[in-house]
Design a protein around this motif. Structure first.
Motif, mmCIF file in Angstrom:
data_model
loop_
_atom_site.group_PDB
_atom_site.id
_atom_site.type_symbol
_atom_site.label_atom_id
_atom_site.label_comp_id
_atom_site.label_asym_id
_atom_site.label_seq_id
_atom_site.Cartn_x
_atom_site.Cartn_y
_atom_site.Cartn_z
ATOM 1 N N MET A 1 0.829 -1.212 0.000
ATOM 2 C CA MET A 1 0.000 0.000 0.000
ATOM 3 C C MET A 1 0.861 1.258 0.000
ATOM 4 S SD MET A 1 -2.941 1.353 -0.124
ATOM 5 C CE MET A 1 -4.047 -0.024 0.215
ATOM 6 N N GLU A 2 1.966 1.243 0.778
ATOM 7 C CA GLU A 2 2.855 2.396 0.850
ATOM 8 C C GLU A 2 3.467 2.701 -0.517
ATOM 9 O OE1 GLU A 2 4.670 5.616 2.563
ATOM 10 O OE2 GLU A 2 3.275 4.255 3.534
ATOM 11 N N ASN A 3 3.910 1.645 -1.227
ATOM 12 C CA ASN A 3 4.493 1.845 -2.550
ATOM 13 C C ASN A 3 3.468 2.357 -3.552
ATOM 14 O OD1 ASN A 3 7.063 1.228 -1.848
ATOM 15 N ND2 ASN A 3 7.102 -0.797 -2.775
ATOM 16 N N LYS A 4 2.222 1.933 -3.429
ATOM 17 C CA LYS A 4 1.176 2.424 -4.315
ATOM 18 C C LYS A 4 0.950 3.920 -4.123
ATOM 19 C CE LYS A 4 -1.464 -1.848 -4.982
ATOM 20 N NZ LYS A 4 -2.774 -2.526 -4.802
ATOM 21 N N LEU A 5 0.973 4.348 -2.864
ATOM 22 C CA LEU A 5 0.812 5.771 -2.575
ATOM 23 C C LEU A 5 2.000 6.571 -3.110
ATOM 24 C CD1 LEU A 5 -0.583 5.610 1.082
ATOM 25 C CD2 LEU A 5 -1.857 6.161 -1.007
ATOM 26 N N CYS A 6 3.216 6.020 -2.957
ATOM 27 C CA CYS A 6 4.420 6.677 -3.471
ATOM 28 C C CYS A 6 4.351 6.790 -4.993
ATOM 29 C CB CYS A 6 5.664 5.903 -3.066
ATOM 30 S SG CYS A 6 6.011 5.921 -1.299
ATOM 31 N N LYS A 7 3.964 5.691 -5.629
ATOM 32 C CA LYS A 7 3.855 5.666 -7.090
ATOM 33 C C LYS A 7 2.853 6.707 -7.573
ATOM 34 C CE LYS A 7 4.374 1.990 -10.339
ATOM 35 N NZ LYS A 7 4.187 0.567 -10.621
ATOM 36 N N LYS A 8 1.758 6.839 -6.857
ATOM 37 C CA LYS A 8 0.750 7.823 -7.216
ATOM 38 C C LYS A 8 1.301 9.236 -7.117
ATOM 39 C CE LYS A 8 -3.982 9.257 -6.080
ATOM 40 N NZ LYS A 8 -5.147 9.021 -5.186
ATOM 41 N N GLU A 9 2.102 9.485 -6.097
ATOM 42 C CA GLU A 9 2.701 10.814 -5.929
ATOM 43 C C GLU A 9 3.670 11.131 -7.063
ATOM 44 O OE1 GLU A 9 3.665 14.514 -4.531
ATOM 45 O OE2 GLU A 9 2.011 13.212 -3.924
ATOM 46 N N PHE A 10 4.510 10.171 -7.437
ATOM 47 C CA PHE A 10 5.445 10.393 -8.536
ATOM 48 C C PHE A 10 4.701 10.552 -9.861
ATOM 49 C CE2 PHE A 10 8.478 8.587 -5.498
ATOM 50 C CZ PHE A 10 9.546 9.437 -5.681
ATOM 51 N N SER A 11 3.643 9.784 -10.051
ATOM 52 C CA SER A 11 2.844 9.895 -11.270
ATOM 53 C C SER A 11 2.182 11.263 -11.354
ATOM 54 C CB SER A 11 1.778 8.795 -11.300
ATOM 55 O OG SER A 11 1.050 8.835 -12.502
ATOM 56 N N ASN A 12 1.689 11.746 -10.237
ATOM 57 C CA ASN A 12 1.070 13.070 -10.177
ATOM 58 C C ASN A 12 2.087 14.145 -10.543
ATOM 59 O OD1 ASN A 12 0.426 15.647 -8.320
ATOM 60 N ND2 ASN A 12 -1.489 14.649 -8.864
ATOM 61 N N LEU A 13 3.312 13.991 -10.054
ATOM 62 C CA LEU A 13 4.373 14.941 -10.390
ATOM 63 C C LEU A 13 4.664 14.913 -11.883
ATOM 64 C CD1 LEU A 13 6.680 16.916 -9.693
ATOM 65 C CD2 LEU A 13 8.102 14.916 -9.210
ATOM 66 N N GLY A 14 4.727 13.702 -12.462
ATOM 67 C CA GLY A 14 4.986 13.591 -13.892
ATOM 68 C C GLY A 14 3.935 14.294 -14.729
ATOM 69 N N PHE A 15 2.667 14.092 -14.387
ATOM 70 C CA PHE A 15 1.583 14.761 -15.114
ATOM 71 C C PHE A 15 1.686 16.279 -14.969
ATOM 72 C CE2 PHE A 15 -0.916 10.672 -14.704
ATOM 73 C CZ PHE A 15 -0.957 10.424 -16.075
ATOM 74 N N ARG A 16 1.952 16.741 -13.758
ATOM 75 C CA ARG A 16 2.048 18.184 -13.518
ATOM 76 C C ARG A 16 3.215 18.810 -14.288
ATOM 77 N NH1 ARG A 16 -0.745 20.382 -9.113
ATOM 78 N NH2 ARG A 16 -2.103 18.879 -8.063
ATOM 79 N N MET A 17 4.352 18.109 -14.300
ATOM 80 C CA MET A 17 5.506 18.630 -15.026
ATOM 81 C C MET A 17 5.257 18.640 -16.527
ATOM 82 S SD MET A 17 8.066 19.908 -13.466
ATOM 83 C CE MET A 17 9.197 19.809 -14.849
ATOM 84 N N LEU A 18 4.521 17.660 -17.015
ATOM 85 C CA LEU A 18 4.196 17.644 -18.446
ATOM 86 C C LEU A 18 3.302 18.825 -18.800
ATOM 87 C CD1 LEU A 18 4.314 16.334 -21.201
ATOM 88 C CD2 LEU A 18 2.411 14.851 -20.521
ATOM 89 N N VAL A 19 2.301 19.093 -17.964
ATOM 90 C CA VAL A 19 1.437 20.256 -18.188
ATOM 91 C C VAL A 19 2.271 21.538 -18.173
ATOM 92 C CG1 VAL A 19 -0.454 21.637 -17.229
ATOM 93 C CG2 VAL A 19 -0.625 19.146 -17.261
ATOM 94 N N GLY A 20 3.209 21.629 -17.204
ATOM 95 C CA GLY A 20 4.072 22.802 -17.130
ATOM 96 C C GLY A 20 4.949 22.947 -18.359
ATOM 97 N N ALA A 21 5.506 21.846 -18.839
ATOM 98 C CA ALA A 21 6.372 21.886 -20.020
ATOM 99 C C ALA A 21 5.589 22.302 -21.261
ATOM 100 C CB ALA A 21 7.015 20.517 -20.241
ATOM 101 N N VAL A 22 4.375 21.781 -21.397
ATOM 102 C CA VAL A 22 3.521 22.150 -22.536
ATOM 103 C C VAL A 22 3.162 23.637 -22.463
ATOM 104 C CG1 VAL A 22 1.249 21.823 -23.587
ATOM 105 C CG2 VAL A 22 2.590 19.831 -22.868
ATOM 106 N N TRP A 23 2.844 24.104 -21.252
ATOM 107 C CA TRP A 23 2.500 25.518 -21.065
ATOM 108 C C TRP A 23 3.678 26.414 -21.430
ATOM 109 C CZ3 TRP A 23 -0.442 29.533 -20.775
ATOM 110 C CH2 TRP A 23 -0.037 30.678 -20.088
ATOM 111 N N ILE A 24 4.862 26.076 -20.940
ATOM 112 C CA ILE A 24 6.056 26.879 -21.219
ATOM 113 C C ILE A 24 6.354 26.914 -22.712
ATOM 114 C CG2 ILE A 24 8.589 26.785 -21.025
ATOM 115 C CD1 ILE A 24 8.220 26.178 -18.058
ATOM 116 N N THR A 25 6.268 25.754 -23.359
ATOM 117 C CA THR A 25 6.528 25.684 -24.804
ATOM 118 C C THR A 25 5.490 26.497 -25.578
ATOM 119 O OG1 THR A 25 7.458 23.462 -24.532
ATOM 120 C CG2 THR A 25 6.846 24.129 -26.761
#
Length: 307
Positions: A1-25
């Motif tokens: 369960m702990e790893n699933k929560l960690c994975k979700k946090e990293f996945s959320n960061l990836g999505f957010r950074m992609l949105v940021g990169a698209v916005w900047i571009t």
């Protein structure tokens, strides 16, 4: 369960950074199309092209990306002081890693250029040689280190360092390298990004990584740019001597830095109990998740398109 929560946090960061990169571009492309579309005679002026790209980037692009990536309840990293001697040694290690990454990127792009039958374009070199060195230094030496360190070290590391230093260093470096969206800069940016993340996590103080980042960019963009623009390195004896001395200095710093890095690698291990994810699971949890995979795929695709 702990790893699933960690994975979700990293996945959320990836999505957010992609949105940021698209916005900047998007901000940069829209600015370029509007301004240069109405003033096509400015396209050959690198100083104007830089201003059209960089002013919206730092005024609009990065600030909104900060809001997208920032976590309201992000854990602040404990602060520790770095002495002047430690700072110099760390800078030399960073510079050594940068040179190694630069050589890898150069070898890769040379190989790709050979296969394609044409040289791969080096966007950074075009900036350094195409415009006024001191104007480009405002962006590369003053603004870029501050904004990039806030995003890729403070905001990203504050989000994910609680899950383990190793994962934070890997993700910060990987995201930073991919964010440059060109193979010439990917490897050295990834190596530098990971090392700067390590420094930030150990000190909790962004001024050290900003200072190192500024120094690295100054040596490359300003000193290197002045030499490329003002010294005939191939057709005059003085130019060849100056070029040789510059190369000797930077490679001396780089080689010394690599030696120091390996001499001190045992001191760079994460403390016991730091790896919340668990030994053997950090790459799978931190990188092999939907958000991070999508970020990596899209940014890699952008690098290939822009070659």
């Amino acid at each position: 369960m702990e790893n699933k929560l960690c994975k979700k946090e990293f996945s959320n960061l990836g999505f957010r950074m992609l949105v940021g990169a698209v916005w900047i571009t998007a901000v940069q492309l829209i600015s370029q199309s509007v301004v240069l579309g109405n003033r096509p005679e400015w396209i050959d002026n690198m100083n104007i092209v830089l201003a059209v790209s960089m002013i919206p980037l730092y005024v609009i692009g990065y600030p909104l990306t900060f809001l997208i990536v920032k976590k309201k309840d992000g854990k602040k990293i404990e602060k520790h002081r770095m002495g002047p001697g430690q700072f110099v040694l760390a800078f030399m290690m960073a510079y050594g890693l940068m040179i190694v990454g630069n050589l890898i990127g150069l070898a890769l792009t040379t190989a790709v250029g050979f296969i394609r039958g044409e040289q791969v374009d080096n966007a950074l070199l075009n900036v350094i040689t195409g415009g006024n060195v001191w104007i480009s230094a405002i962006y590369t030496v003053l603004l870029a280190p501050v904004f990039e360190e806030i995003l890729f070290r403070k905001l990203i590391c504050d989000r994910i360092a609680p899950y383990g230093q190793r994962a934070a260093v890997l993700v910060s470096g990987l995201m930073f390298g991919l964010f440059h969206m060109n193979f010439n800069q990917f490897f050295y940016a990834a190596f530098l990004g990971g090392f700067f993340a390590f420094i930030y996590i150990r000190t909790g103080n962004l001024k050290y990584t900003i200072g190192m980042h500024m120094a690295v960019n100054f040596l490359g963009s300003v000193v290197g740019g002045l030499l490329l623009q003002n010294v005939d390195m191939l057709n005059s004896m003085s130019g060849m001597i100056i070029s040789a001395l510059y190369s000797m200095c930077i490679y001396a710093i780089g080689i010394t830095g690599i030696v120091l890095f390996f001499m001190n690698r045992s001191r760079m291990k994460a403390p016991e109990g730091d790896d919340v994810i668990g030994k053997g699971n950090w790459f799978k949890t931190a990188v092999l998740n939907p958000g991070m995979v999508l970020y990596c795929v899209v940014m890699c695709a952008a690098m290939i398109i822009m070659m």
